[in-house]
Design a protein around this motif. Structure first.
Motif, mmCIF file in Angstrom:
data_model
loop_
_atom_site.group_PDB
_atom_site.id
_atom_site.type_symbol
_atom_site.label_atom_id
_atom_site.label_comp_id
_atom_site.label_asym_id
_atom_site.label_seq_id
_atom_site.Cartn_x
_atom_site.Cartn_y
_atom_site.Cartn_z
ATOM 1 N N THR A 1 24.792 64.651 18.518
ATOM 2 C CA THR A 1 24.036 63.433 18.810
ATOM 3 C C THR A 1 24.978 62.327 19.274
ATOM 4 O O THR A 1 24.703 61.631 20.255
ATOM 5 C CB THR A 1 23.245 62.987 17.568
ATOM 6 O OG1 THR A 1 22.405 64.053 17.146
ATOM 7 C CG2 THR A 1 22.410 61.769 17.857
ATOM 8 N N GLY A 2 26.081 62.162 18.558
ATOM 9 C CA GLY A 2 27.068 61.155 18.955
ATOM 10 C C GLY A 2 27.655 61.434 20.324
ATOM 11 O O GLY A 2 27.864 60.511 21.129
ATOM 12 N N MET A 3 27.908 62.699 20.613
ATOM 13 C CA MET A 3 28.464 63.066 21.919
ATOM 14 C C MET A 3 27.470 62.770 23.045
ATOM 15 O O MET A 3 27.856 62.322 24.121
ATOM 16 C CB MET A 3 28.860 64.542 21.947
ATOM 17 C CG MET A 3 30.026 64.905 21.068
ATOM 18 S SD MET A 3 31.586 64.165 21.611
ATOM 19 C CE MET A 3 31.643 62.722 20.567
ATOM 20 N N ILE A 4 26.196 63.014 22.796
ATOM 21 C CA ILE A 4 25.177 62.715 23.803
ATOM 22 C C ILE A 4 25.167 61.225 24.106
ATOM 23 O O ILE A 4 25.161 60.810 25.274
ATOM 24 C CB ILE A 4 23.791 63.214 23.342
ATOM 25 C CG1 ILE A 4 23.761 64.745 23.350
ATOM 26 C CG2 ILE A 4 22.673 62.646 24.225
ATOM 27 C CD1 ILE A 4 22.545 65.354 22.678
ATOM 28 N N VAL A 5 25.204 60.410 23.068
ATOM 29 C CA VAL A 5 25.245 58.957 23.267
ATOM 30 C C VAL A 5 26.504 58.567 24.024
ATOM 31 O O VAL A 5 26.458 57.767 24.969
ATOM 32 C CB VAL A 5 25.161 58.219 21.913
ATOM 33 C CG1 VAL A 5 25.439 56.741 22.077
ATOM 34 C CG2 VAL A 5 23.797 58.450 21.269
ATOM 35 N N ALA B 1 27.750 64.217 32.686
ATOM 36 C CA ALA B 1 27.330 64.173 31.282
ATOM 37 C C ALA B 1 27.128 65.584 30.747
ATOM 38 O O ALA B 1 27.575 65.922 29.643
ATOM 39 C CB ALA B 1 26.056 63.346 31.141
ATOM 40 N N VAL B 2 26.475 66.419 31.535
ATOM 41 C CA VAL B 2 26.223 67.806 31.119
ATOM 42 C C VAL B 2 27.548 68.544 30.947
ATOM 43 O O VAL B 2 27.733 69.284 29.974
ATOM 44 C CB VAL B 2 25.316 68.530 32.146
ATOM 45 C CG1 VAL B 2 25.247 70.014 31.869
ATOM 46 C CG2 VAL B 2 23.930 67.903 32.143
ATOM 47 N N GLU B 3 28.472 68.342 31.860
ATOM 48 C CA GLU B 3 29.768 69.025 31.788
ATOM 49 C C GLU B 3 30.551 68.586 30.547
ATOM 50 O O GLU B 3 31.197 69.395 29.885
ATOM 51 C CB GLU B 3 30.581 68.766 33.059
ATOM 52 C CG GLU B 3 31.767 69.669 33.218
ATOM 53 C CD GLU B 3 31.406 71.142 33.362
ATOM 54 O OE1 GLU B 3 32.296 71.978 33.090
ATOM 55 O OE2 GLU B 3 30.273 71.484 33.734
ATOM 56 N N GLY B 4 30.497 67.299 30.237
ATOM 57 C CA GLY B 4 31.160 66.811 29.028
ATOM 58 C C GLY B 4 30.580 67.446 27.780
ATOM 59 O O GLY B 4 31.318 67.875 26.882
ATOM 60 N N LEU B 5 29.259 67.529 27.712
ATOM 61 C CA LEU B 5 28.616 68.166 26.556
ATOM 62 C C LEU B 5 28.928 69.653 26.506
ATOM 63 O O LEU B 5 29.106 70.231 25.429
ATOM 64 C CB LEU B 5 27.105 67.943 26.599
ATOM 65 C CG LEU B 5 26.662 66.502 26.349
ATOM 66 C CD1 LEU B 5 25.162 66.370 26.559
ATOM 67 C CD2 LEU B 5 27.066 66.042 24.971
ATOM 68 N N ARG B 6 29.014 70.262 27.673
ATOM 69 C CA ARG B 6 29.372 71.687 27.724
ATOM 70 C C ARG B 6 30.769 71.902 27.165
ATOM 71 O O ARG B 6 31.021 72.865 26.437
ATOM 72 C CB ARG B 6 29.275 72.208 29.145
ATOM 73 C CG ARG B 6 29.351 73.715 29.242
ATOM 74 C CD ARG B 6 28.953 74.207 30.614
ATOM 75 N NE ARG B 6 29.997 73.996 31.587
ATOM 76 C CZ ARG B 6 30.853 74.947 31.989
ATOM 77 N NH1 ARG B 6 30.754 76.156 31.498
ATOM 78 N NH2 ARG B 6 31.766 74.678 32.861
ATOM 79 N N GLY B 7 31.691 70.981 27.476
ATOM 80 C CA GLY B 7 33.046 71.075 26.931
ATOM 81 C C GLY B 7 33.034 71.049 25.410
ATOM 82 O O GLY B 7 33.712 71.849 24.756
#
Length: 130
Positions: free
Chosen positions: A72-76, A98-104
């Motif tokens: 949740t924090g990473m999404i924000v 944003a998607v790539e960061g969350l994928r990482g």
């Protein structure tokens, strides 16, 4: 990403117009924020509470709570970074970033989980041998 933010802004504006036109509620910006964020926050709370109660009944470890909180924090964070890029014009505001960061985060978490599982399995195997 910019299109997504504009769509969200349009939805909020439409809600404001519906409340004003349909119900005759003439609210200031602060009053609208109070009610909309309050209602969305409480709805989110009840969904999260229900979800965590299910997890609690399954007797999962604190790791799942940590993962959910961190995700949740990473999404924000990733969306805050993308918005900052749009505001300052430094970098490109793109949903794909944003998607790539969350994928990482997810890939590195999966590697951690697999390593932790391997170590746990080895410890169990060693303790059974003794």
């Amino acid at each position: 990403m910019r299109d997504f933010v504009m769509l969200m802004a349009e939805i909020v504006n439409d809600i404001h117009d519906i409340l004003t036109d349909l119900f005759g509620l003439h609210m200031t910006d602060k009053e609208l924020h109070f009610w909309i964020i309050g209602i969305v926050g409480m709805a989110t709370f009840f969904v999260v509470y229900f979800f965590f109660k299910l997890i609690e009944k399954m007797k999962w470890s604190v790791a799942i709570y940590s993962f959910i909180y961190t995700l949740t924090g990473m999404i924000v964070l990733v969306f805050a970074i993308e918005l900052q890029q749009a505001i300052t014009n430094r970098g490109n505001m793109e949903f794909a970033d944003a998607v790539e960061g969350l994928r990482g985060f997810l890939v590195l978490f999966i590697i951690y989980a697999l390593l932790a599982l391997a170590i746990y399995t080895i410890k169990i195997f060693i303790s059974k041998k003794k």
